[in-house]
Design an enzyme around this catalytic site. Structure first.
Site, PDB file in Angstrom:
ATOM      1  N   GLU A  27      62.630 115.793  75.409  1.00 43.23           N
ATOM      2  CA  GLU A  27      61.522 114.856  75.568  1.00 43.23           C
ATOM      3  C   GLU A  27      60.182 115.435  75.118  1.00 43.23           C
ATOM      4  O   GLU A  27      59.320 114.711  74.616  1.00 43.23           O
ATOM      5  CB  GLU A  27      61.435 114.392  77.024  1.00 43.23           C
ATOM      6  CG  GLU A  27      62.629 113.566  77.492  1.00 43.23           C
ATOM      7  CD  GLU A  27      63.821 114.408  77.923  1.00 43.23           C
ATOM      8  OE1 GLU A  27      63.696 115.657  77.957  1.00 43.23           O
ATOM      9  OE2 GLU A  27      64.883 113.841  78.224  1.00 43.23           O
TER      10      GLU A  27
ATOM     11  N   ASP B  86      71.564 107.024  91.418  1.00 44.41           N
ATOM     12  CA  ASP B  86      71.340 108.354  90.845  1.00 44.41           C
ATOM     13  C   ASP B  86      70.484 109.236  91.752  1.00 44.41           C
ATOM     14  O   ASP B  86      70.517 110.463  91.649  1.00 44.41           O
ATOM     15  CB  ASP B  86      70.670 108.252  89.465  1.00 44.41           C
ATOM     16  CG  ASP B  86      71.696 108.036  88.350  1.00 44.41           C
ATOM     17  OD1 ASP B  86      72.900 108.132  88.635  1.00 44.41           O
ATOM     18  OD2 ASP B  86      71.274 107.768  87.211  1.00 44.41           O
TER      19      ASP B  86
ATOM     20  N   PHE C  31      61.391 111.223  82.881  1.00 49.26           N
ATOM     21  CA  PHE C  31      61.358 112.098  81.707  1.00 49.26           C
ATOM     22  C   PHE C  31      60.250 111.684  80.738  1.00 49.26           C
ATOM     23  O   PHE C  31      59.960 112.406  79.787  1.00 49.26           O
ATOM     24  CB  PHE C  31      62.722 112.073  81.000  1.00 49.26           C
ATOM     25  CG  PHE C  31      63.883 112.235  81.949  1.00 49.26           C
ATOM     26  CD1 PHE C  31      63.812 113.148  82.995  1.00 49.26           C
ATOM     27  CD2 PHE C  31      65.025 111.471  81.815  1.00 49.26           C
ATOM     28  CE1 PHE C  31      64.860 113.288  83.889  1.00 49.26           C
ATOM     29  CE2 PHE C  31      66.090 111.611  82.706  1.00 49.26           C
ATOM     30  CZ  PHE C  31      66.015 112.518  83.746  1.00 49.26           C
TER      31      PHE C  31
ATOM     32  N   ARG D 182      64.009  96.155  81.668  1.00 49.28           N
ATOM     33  CA  ARG D 182      64.263  96.989  80.475  1.00 49.28           C
ATOM     34  C   ARG D 182      64.813  96.155  79.330  1.00 49.28           C
ATOM     35  O   ARG D 182      64.567  96.454  78.162  1.00 49.28           O
ATOM     36  CB  ARG D 182      65.198  98.144  80.813  1.00 49.28           C
ATOM     37  CG  ARG D 182      66.539  97.697  81.378  1.00 49.28           C
ATOM     38  CD  ARG D 182      67.394  98.889  81.755  1.00 49.28           C
ATOM     39  NE  ARG D 182      68.475  98.487  82.624  1.00 49.28           N
ATOM     40  CZ  ARG D 182      69.691  99.040  82.592  1.00 49.28           C
ATOM     41  NH1 ARG D 182      69.958 100.012  81.748  1.00 49.28           N
ATOM     42  NH2 ARG D 182      70.623  98.642  83.427  1.00 49.28           N
TER      43      ARG D 182
ATOM     44  N   ARG E 154      65.298  99.198  86.067  1.00 46.90           N
ATOM     45  CA  ARG E 154      66.722  99.079  85.788  1.00 46.90           C
ATOM     46  C   ARG E 154      67.381  97.810  86.346  1.00 46.90           C
ATOM     47  O   ARG E 154      68.210  97.205  85.660  1.00 46.90           O
ATOM     48  CB  ARG E 154      67.432 100.302  86.360  1.00 46.90           C
ATOM     49  CG  ARG E 154      68.943 100.231  86.242  1.00 46.90           C
ATOM     50  CD  ARG E 154      69.591 101.516  86.740  1.00 46.90           C
ATOM     51  NE  ARG E 154      71.033 101.466  86.570  1.00 46.90           N
ATOM     52  CZ  ARG E 154      71.925 101.405  87.568  1.00 46.90           C
ATOM     53  NH1 ARG E 154      71.501 101.395  88.813  1.00 46.90           N
ATOM     54  NH2 ARG E 154      73.202 101.366  87.335  1.00 46.90           N
TER      55      ARG E 154
ATOM     56  N   SER F 172      70.544 102.577  77.750  1.00 53.89           N
ATOM     57  CA  SER F 172      69.759 102.348  78.969  1.00 53.89           C
ATOM     58  C   SER F 172      68.432 101.678  78.665  1.00 53.89           C
ATOM     59  O   SER F 172      67.908 100.922  79.475  1.00 53.89           O
ATOM     60  CB  SER F 172      69.504 103.675  79.685  1.00 53.89           C
ATOM     61  OG  SER F 172      70.712 104.249  80.112  1.00 53.89           O
TER      62      SER F 172
END
Lengths: 317, 261
Positions: A61, A120, A86, A13, A170, A40
């Site tokens: 979104e 998560d 998303f 990212r 990530r 993020s």
């Protein structure tokens, strides 16, 4: 064997963020949108340098995808940023109608794809996004393997006219591709030449494939490793050329085996030269909480799993 | 058009005919020809794509494509798909619509592109009232006010009807006017939404209000199936084609039309 050096682990990212920053400086038509995940997605620098070309949409979104489609009307090149979940499943119909069917030049940039999002858990760990996006007519699907390649891909898709899904992640992973690489959409990269088995990998699994090839080499098995950063359009030639030599293939991806890279490769092989294939992928399951390394191990998405799959598939030749 | 292929959406189309005529003939500043970017001209987005018959009819008569092409509506190999699309390259169309609730977001994006391009022209959008039940609209309505998208005039076709009955029966929406105002929009209500003069006046007034930090909404109270007695005062003609006899009757009630287009 060709040796690949980790120049220092970084998250893909951040490669996206670096590419977007560079685009902000070089392409005045590039605009960016985000749905409350600036940090993020590593979009801070672009925003700081180009406040007028950034649109904070909020947690909405569907609206973001529609606004991105609208921004293309007037010549802008919108890059949307949010998590992969998303970016796809949540907004599938908006992408389908307002972007893909309408042929809009939107770059859907999706972070935190796959199980390596980690703690998560499954609500956020989409393992179906490649399938969702590759099924849309005209959609390009790209999953680069490291920081440098993600940066190069981010910059390359701005020069391509049409909808693109750019998937990255990530965790910090090995950064081993050249910093000055050019990125050609749809062109696979032969990383390691071999003769016994072909390993076709995408995203975070490319480094794992290279590690697996080293272990296999120690065991006397010569593995060819191909980095398929573009899942659609797929580089059929590089795959067919390789299996003509090896006669066996392992596909590796951080995605469900239904709808992923493996299925795309299987179709090409079935149409041209049926070849025994093993699928390194999640097997029709959701993820769960855990560290990225734990999850990669539990779901069989690492070098160890690729080695085992390669040894197995060679027996089927 | 709808009769010929025995499918399509005559009710909402007839209810918005005067709006389209006013918008495209009196209000919008349009360049010759068509290009997708629409720079230095007004642009329009139809969100409730099922009323494609009236959209196509007005686009054809405004010169975007030959009027005769209306004969191909919904037929195989036609640019006039059941719902509007850019996919077949029909001039005048800038976005696909049909799956409801998406057009306002697109219009907002186009309006923001105009601001970036320092293009002072307007962006227009049309939505159905039943369509406001789609949540994306409220994301868009909130955003447009918050971000001061004041080069946007969104019209709601307030005909009070949807497929399963009246909007009050299917999902009562309360005060649409109150909701838009609470979200920070300027709101104009047109009681005579099938009156050309009233529509033109409202659109001109809306345009005069632009550039003041607020998006503008026109609530257009229309009659579904307007001009055809048996199609009015009912939701039955949302998505149904007239038979031969009904077509003859409808055309007899509207002698100024050019026949069955």
């Amino acid at each position: 064997m060709k040796e690949y050096i980790n120049q220092g682990s970084q998250d893909t990212r951040s490669g996206f963020g670096a590419g977007l920053t560079e685009l902000g400086r070089t392409n005045p038509n590039v605009v960016a949108l985000c749905a409350d995940l600036i940090g993020s997605l590593k979009m801070d620098q672009f925003i700081e340098e180009n406040p007028d070309r950034f649109f904070q949409i909020g947690i909405a979104e569907a609206n973001m995808m529609g606004i991105a489609a609208g921004l293309t009307i007037g010549g802008k090149i919108p890059f949307t940023g949010t998590f992969a979940n998303f970016s796809t499943g949540r907004v599938y119909d908006q992408i389908r109608q307002s972007i893909a069917y309408s042929g809009k030049n939107v770059k859907i940039c999706a972070s935190h794809a796959g199980v390596t999002l980690g703690e998560d858990g499954a609500t956020h760990q989409i393992l179906e996004d490649i399938g969702l996006m590759k099924m849309l007519p005209g959609m390009v699907v790209i999953n680069p393997c490291d920081f440098n390649q993600t940066k190069a891909a981010t910059m390359a898709i701005a020069d391509y006219d049409g909808p693109v899904y750019l998937r990255f992640g990530r965790p910090k992973v090995a950064n081993f591709t050249p910093a000055d690489q050019s990125f050609e959409i749809g062109k696979g990269l032969l990383l390691q030449e071999g003769s016994d088995v072909t390993i076709v990998a995408t995203g975070h699994l490319v480094w794992e494939a290279l590690e697996a090839a080293k272990t296999l080499n120690e065991k006397g098995i010569s593995a060819e490793v191909i980095n398929i950063h573009t899942i659609k359009p797929l580089d059929n030639d590089i795959i067919l050329k390789s299996v003509a030599k090896t006669g066996a293939i392992v596909t590796a991806e951080e995605h469900n085996f239904l709808g992923g890279l493996g299925e795309s490769v299987a179709r090409v092989l079935a149409e041209n030269t049926p070849t025994p294939q093993e699928f390194i992928a999640t097997k029709d399951t959701f993820g769960e909480s855990g560290t990225p390394a734990q999850l990669m191990d539990k779901y069989g998405l690492n070098a160890k799993a690729i080695v085992a799959a390669s040894e197995k598939i060679i027996q089927r030749k | 058009m709808v009769h010929k292929v025995n499918s399509g959406h005559p009710g909402g189309s007839l209810g918005c005919a005067e709006f389209f005529v006013s918008l495209y003939n009196e209000i919008m500043e349009l360049k010759e020809g068509f290009d997708m970017d629409g720079i230095n001209e007004d642009v329009f987005f139809l969100s409730n794509g099922h009323i494609s018959p009236v959209f196509y009819s007005v686009l054809a008569r405004r010169g975007y494509f030959p009027v005769e092409e209306l004969n191909t509506f919904r037929l195989i190999d036609s640019r006039l798909q059941g719902h509007p699309t850019t996919h077949e390259g029909l001039p005048g169309i800038r976005i696909a619509s049909g799956s409801l609730g998406q057009g306002l977001s697109v219009a907002i994006g186009a309006a923001q592109a105009k601001k970036l391009n320092k293009d002072s022209h307007m962006v227009y959008a049309l939505m159905g009232d039943g369509e406001l039940q789609e949540g994306q609209n409220w994301e868009a309505i909130m955003y447009a006010a918050a971000k001061k998208v004041d080069n946007l005039i969104a019209t709601v076709d307030l005909n009070g009807k949807q497929i399963d009955g009246s909007t009050d029966k299917v999902l009562p929406m309360g005060s649409v006017e109150g909701k838009f105002k609470a979200f920070g929009w300027e709101v104009l209500t047109v009681e005579e939404g099938n009156d050309l003069t009233a529509i033109g006046n409202a659109l001109r007034e809306a345009k005069s209000m632009s550039g003041n930090g607020k998006p503008i909404c026109i609530l257009l109270k229309t009659e579904m199936g307007n001009g055809v007695d048996f199609m009015m005062h009912t939701h039955a003609w949302h998505g149904k084609a007239p038979n031969d006899e009904q077509l003859e009757s409808a055309l007899a009630q509207n002698p100024e039309t050019l026949g069955d287009y």
